[in-house]
Write a protein that holds these residues in place. Structure first.
Motif, PDB file in Angstrom:
ATOM      1  N   SER A  63      10.040  17.509   2.161  1.00  0.00           N
ATOM      2  CA  SER A  63      10.551  16.930   0.918  1.00  0.00           C
ATOM      3  C   SER A  63      10.913  15.467   1.063  1.00  0.00           C
ATOM      4  O   SER A  63      11.147  14.789   0.079  1.00  0.00           O
ATOM      5  N   ARG A  64      10.959  14.940   2.273  1.00  0.00           N
ATOM      6  CA  ARG A  64      11.318  13.536   2.481  1.00  0.00           C
ATOM      7  C   ARG A  64      10.075  12.663   2.417  1.00  0.00           C
ATOM      8  O   ARG A  64       9.014  13.073   2.885  1.00  0.00           O
ATOM      9  N   PRO A  65      10.182  11.471   1.870  1.00  0.00           N
ATOM     10  CA  PRO A  65       8.994  10.606   1.743  1.00  0.00           C
ATOM     11  C   PRO A  65       8.554   9.984   3.046  1.00  0.00           C
ATOM     12  O   PRO A  65       7.517   9.351   3.082  1.00  0.00           O
ATOM     13  N   ASP A  66       9.312  10.120   4.105  1.00  0.00           N
ATOM     14  CA  ASP A  66       8.919   9.465   5.350  1.00  0.00           C
ATOM     15  C   ASP A  66       8.065  10.362   6.224  1.00  0.00           C
ATOM     16  O   ASP A  66       7.807  10.038   7.364  1.00  0.00           O
ATOM     17  N   ILE A  67       7.552  11.503   5.691  1.00  0.00           N
ATOM     18  CA  ILE A  67       6.685  12.391   6.460  1.00  0.00           C
ATOM     19  C   ILE A  67       5.241  11.988   6.210  1.00  0.00           C
ATOM     20  O   ILE A  67       4.751  12.041   5.084  1.00  0.00           O
ATOM     21  N   PRO A  68       4.510  11.571   7.207  1.00  0.00           N
ATOM     22  CA  PRO A  68       3.145  11.069   7.041  1.00  0.00           C
ATOM     23  C   PRO A  68       2.181  12.047   6.383  1.00  0.00           C
ATOM     24  O   PRO A  68       1.395  11.627   5.534  1.00  0.00           O
ATOM     25  N   PRO A  69       2.168  13.381   6.710  1.00  0.00           N
ATOM     26  CA  PRO A  69       1.198  14.267   6.055  1.00  0.00           C
ATOM     27  C   PRO A  69       1.340  14.273   4.548  1.00  0.00           C
ATOM     28  O   PRO A  69       0.335  14.245   3.828  1.00  0.00           O
ATOM     29  N   CYS A  70       2.565  14.287   4.045  1.00  0.00           N
ATOM     30  CA  CYS A  70       2.754  14.259   2.595  1.00  0.00           C
ATOM     31  C   CYS A  70       2.262  12.941   2.012  1.00  0.00           C
ATOM     32  O   CYS A  70       1.661  12.897   0.934  1.00  0.00           O
ATOM     33  N   LEU A  71       2.542  11.852   2.689  1.00  0.00           N
ATOM     34  CA  LEU A  71       2.104  10.546   2.217  1.00  0.00           C
ATOM     35  C   LEU A  71       0.586  10.467   2.183  1.00  0.00           C
ATOM     36  O   LEU A  71      -0.010   9.981   1.211  1.00  0.00           O
ATOM     37  N   LEU A  72      -0.062  10.968   3.230  1.00  0.00           N
ATOM     38  CA  LEU A  72      -1.524  10.947   3.270  1.00  0.00           C
ATOM     39  C   LEU A  72      -2.112  11.751   2.122  1.00  0.00           C
ATOM     40  O   LEU A  72      -3.081  11.342   1.483  1.00  0.00           O
ATOM     41  N   GLU A  73      -1.524  12.905   1.844  1.00  0.00           N
ATOM     42  CA  GLU A  73      -2.025  13.732   0.753  1.00  0.00           C
ATOM     43  C   GLU A  73      -1.837  13.027  -0.577  1.00  0.00           C
ATOM     44  O   GLU A  73      -2.735  13.029  -1.435  1.00  0.00           O
ATOM     45  N   GLY A  74      -0.671  12.386  -0.777  1.00  0.00           N
ATOM     46  CA  GLY A  74      -0.427  11.671  -2.029  1.00  0.00           C
ATOM     47  C   GLY A  74      -1.357  10.496  -2.213  1.00  0.00           C
ATOM     48  O   GLY A  74      -1.892  10.258  -3.298  1.00  0.00           O
ATOM     49  N   VAL A  75      -1.558   9.737  -1.129  1.00  0.00           N
ATOM     50  CA  VAL A  75      -2.469   8.578  -1.208  1.00  0.00           C
ATOM     51  C   VAL A  75      -3.880   9.025  -1.526  1.00  0.00           C
ATOM     52  O   VAL A  75      -4.597   8.406  -2.322  1.00  0.00           O
ATOM     53  N   GLU A  76      -4.299  10.138  -0.898  1.00  0.00           N
ATOM     54  CA  GLU A  76      -5.645  10.636  -1.158  1.00  0.00           C
ATOM     55  C   GLU A  76      -5.797  11.049  -2.615  1.00  0.00           C
ATOM     56  O   GLU A  76      -6.819  10.758  -3.255  1.00  0.00           O
ATOM     57  N   GLN A  77      -4.798  11.705  -3.171  1.00  0.00           N
ATOM     58  CA  GLN A  77      -4.867  12.107  -4.571  1.00  0.00           C
ATOM     59  C   GLN A  77      -4.883  10.891  -5.494  1.00  0.00           C
ATOM     60  O   GLN A  77      -5.650  10.849  -6.465  1.00  0.00           O
ATOM     61  N   ILE A  78      -4.035   9.886  -5.186  1.00  0.00           N
ATOM     62  CA  ILE A  78      -4.009   8.669  -6.006  1.00  0.00           C
ATOM     63  C   ILE A  78      -5.353   7.951  -5.940  1.00  0.00           C
ATOM     64  O   ILE A  78      -5.887   7.462  -6.943  1.00  0.00           O
ATOM     65  N   GLU A 155      -6.568  -4.019  -6.345  1.00  0.00           N
ATOM     66  CA  GLU A 155      -5.308  -4.523  -5.803  1.00  0.00           C
ATOM     67  C   GLU A 155      -4.335  -3.377  -5.541  1.00  0.00           C
ATOM     68  O   GLU A 155      -3.624  -3.362  -4.516  1.00  0.00           O
ATOM     69  N   GLN A 156      -4.282  -2.423  -6.470  1.00  0.00           N
ATOM     70  CA  GLN A 156      -3.408  -1.262  -6.267  1.00  0.00           C
ATOM     71  C   GLN A 156      -3.836  -0.460  -5.036  1.00  0.00           C
ATOM     72  O   GLN A 156      -3.001  -0.014  -4.240  1.00  0.00           O
ATOM     73  N   ILE A 157      -5.149  -0.277  -4.872  1.00  0.00           N
ATOM     74  CA  ILE A 157      -5.655   0.454  -3.713  1.00  0.00           C
ATOM     75  C   ILE A 157      -5.314  -0.294  -2.424  1.00  0.00           C
ATOM     76  O   ILE A 157      -4.934   0.309  -1.408  1.00  0.00           O
ATOM     77  N   ALA A 158      -5.443  -1.627  -2.439  1.00  0.00           N
ATOM     78  CA  ALA A 158      -5.101  -2.420  -1.255  1.00  0.00           C
ATOM     79  C   ALA A 158      -3.619  -2.275  -0.914  1.00  0.00           C
ATOM     80  O   ALA A 158      -3.244  -2.171   0.263  1.00  0.00           O
ATOM     81  N   ALA A 159      -2.769  -2.277  -1.980  1.00  0.00           N
ATOM     82  CA  ALA A 159      -1.329  -2.099  -1.737  1.00  0.00           C
ATOM     83  C   ALA A 159      -1.036  -0.727  -1.141  1.00  0.00           C
ATOM     84  O   ALA A 159      -0.225  -0.589  -0.222  1.00  0.00           O
ATOM     85  N   LEU A 160      -1.736   0.298  -1.641  1.00  0.00           N
ATOM     86  CA  LEU A 160      -1.555   1.640  -1.087  1.00  0.00           C
ATOM     87  C   LEU A 160      -2.034   1.708   0.358  1.00  0.00           C
ATOM     88  O   LEU A 160      -1.415   2.383   1.198  1.00  0.00           O
ATOM     89  N   GLU A 161      -3.129   1.029   0.671  1.00  0.00           N
ATOM     90  CA  GLU A 161      -3.619   1.006   2.051  1.00  0.00           C
ATOM     91  C   GLU A 161      -2.604   0.328   2.972  1.00  0.00           C
ATOM     92  O   GLU A 161      -2.366   0.770   4.101  1.00  0.00           O
ATOM     93  N   THR A 162      -1.993  -0.783   2.472  1.00  0.00           N
ATOM     94  CA  THR A 162      -0.966  -1.463   3.266  1.00  0.00           C
ATOM     95  C   THR A 162       0.229  -0.549   3.507  1.00  0.00           C
ATOM     96  O   THR A 162       0.766  -0.464   4.619  1.00  0.00           O
ATOM     97  N   GLN A 163       0.624   0.180   2.458  1.00  0.00           N
ATOM     98  CA  GLN A 163       1.740   1.126   2.600  1.00  0.00           C
ATOM     99  C   GLN A 163       1.382   2.248   3.569  1.00  0.00           C
ATOM    100  O   GLN A 163       2.213   2.678   4.378  1.00  0.00           O
ATOM    101  N   LEU A 164       0.119   2.688   3.502  1.00  0.00           N
ATOM    102  CA  LEU A 164      -0.333   3.740   4.410  1.00  0.00           C
ATOM    103  C   LEU A 164      -0.289   3.273   5.863  1.00  0.00           C
ATOM    104  O   LEU A 164       0.148   4.009   6.755  1.00  0.00           O
ATOM    105  N   ALA A 169       2.306   3.378  11.165  1.00  0.00           N
ATOM    106  CA  ALA A 169       3.037   2.731  12.253  1.00  0.00           C
ATOM    107  C   ALA A 169       4.395   3.402  12.462  1.00  0.00           C
ATOM    108  O   ALA A 169       4.826   3.627  13.601  1.00  0.00           O
ATOM    109  N   HIS A 170       5.063   3.743  11.341  1.00  0.00           N
ATOM    110  CA  HIS A 170       6.345   4.440  11.446  1.00  0.00           C
ATOM    111  C   HIS A 170       6.162   5.803  12.099  1.00  0.00           C
ATOM    112  O   HIS A 170       6.976   6.226  12.934  1.00  0.00           O
ATOM    113  N   PHE A 171       5.089   6.488  11.732  1.00  0.00           N
ATOM    114  CA  PHE A 171       4.818   7.804  12.327  1.00  0.00           C
ATOM    115  C   PHE A 171       4.580   7.676  13.826  1.00  0.00           C
ATOM    116  O   PHE A 171       5.075   8.487  14.614  1.00  0.00           O
ATOM    117  N   LEU A 172       3.801   6.663  14.242  1.00  0.00           N
ATOM    118  CA  LEU A 172       3.552   6.453  15.665  1.00  0.00           C
ATOM    119  C   LEU A 172       4.856   6.151  16.408  1.00  0.00           C
ATOM    120  O   LEU A 172       5.069   6.605  17.539  1.00  0.00           O
TER     121      LEU A 172
END
Length: 267
Positions: A63-78, A155-164, A169-172
């Motif tokens: 449920s926390r936003p700092d978990i990479p698998p959830c973020l990856l799934e959200g980015v992929e859907q977006i 531009e939105q996709i680039a921003a999402l890639e930067t966030q990803l 890096a945080h996950f590593l």
């Protein structure tokens, strides 16, 4: 809530150990073997409580936003939604533009044919031509709008890639911290095992030393008893000899008395 006893607390704490060592969820047999207590009901209650707590921790992590698998799934859907939306808008605009161009071309051809056939309708054809030019300008403006929207999407996709990338890096970093903590735990366990080994060896040496001292004390006691027995044997022998001597003296006196009775002295 189950009653917390020593067996329950030990079984609950042992669940993490079983999971770390075997990679599997704990069972009653696995816990019973480690804590050395055969109490299936208490162990089963501890396993149920631990499993519930483990599931709650996993849900909390997801449920926390700092978990990479959830973020990856959200980015992929977006990404998919953005691509589909852009493709849909572009396709619709492209079809409309092509239809408009085809219609304009058809109208121009018809007007050219009408112009060739009917010179008297030149003004009307000029008006129609102006309308067609307006439609073309509108189509160009629409194409420009679609291009701008596509640029905004990029531009939105680039921003999402930067966030990803930042989240990766945080996950590593978190993974490196976890590995460091795991290494520290392993070192602590190794140090703890060494301390237990040293403690057991020290206790064994102390126990062995006490046994040696007891054996030495028993040996000294045995020697003392042996010397006492020798001394008593000597005293017994001496007393026996004295008794024999005394018996001889008594016998001699007794024979003298008997002799005097047989032959009394004359006065």
């Amino acid at each position: 809530m189950p009653k917390i006893t020593d067996t329950y607390a030990n079984a609950y704490a042992c669940c993490d150990q079983v999971l770390m060592e075997t990679g599997k969820f704990p069972t009653i047999d696995a816990i019973k073997t480690r804590i050395g207590v055969n109490s299936p009901n208490t162990i089963n209650n501890a396993i149920k409580a631990w499993t519930q707590a483990f599931a709650e921790r996993q849900l909390d992590k997801q449920s926390r936003p700092d978990i990479p698998p959830c973020l990856l799934e959200g980015v992929e859907q977006i990404w998919k939604l953005a691509a589909l939306e852009a493709e849909k808008i572009y396709s619709e605009k492209e079809v409309a533009f092509k239809n408009a161009l085809a219609e304009s071309q058809k109208t121009i051809e018809q007007q050219q044919k009408a112009l060739m056939q009917l010179g008297v309708q030149v003004e009307e054809l000029h008006a129609d031509n102006g309308q067609l030019r307006t439609k073309i300008c509108s189509a160009d403006a629409l194409n420009t709008e679609i291009t701008q929207e596509n640029k905004l999407r990029q531009e939105q996709i680039a921003a999402l890639e930067t966030q990803l990338i930042s989240k990766e890096a945080h996950f590593l970093e978190q993974e490196a911290k976890w590995q460091e903590r795991q290494e520290q735990d392993q070192q602590w366990f190794a140090r703890r095992l060494q301390e237990e080994k040293t403690f057991i060896e020290q206790n064994w040496r102390e126990k062995n030393q006490r046994q040696q001292e007891a054996i030495q004390s028993l040996t000294l006691s045995e020697e003392s008893l042996r010397q006492t027995c020798v001394s008593l044997s000597r005293d017994h022998k001496k007393v026996t000899e004295e008794l024999k001597t005394l018996q001889k003296t008594v016998d001699k006196k007794r024979r003298g008395v008997l002799k005097n009775k047989r032959f009394p002295k004359t006065f």
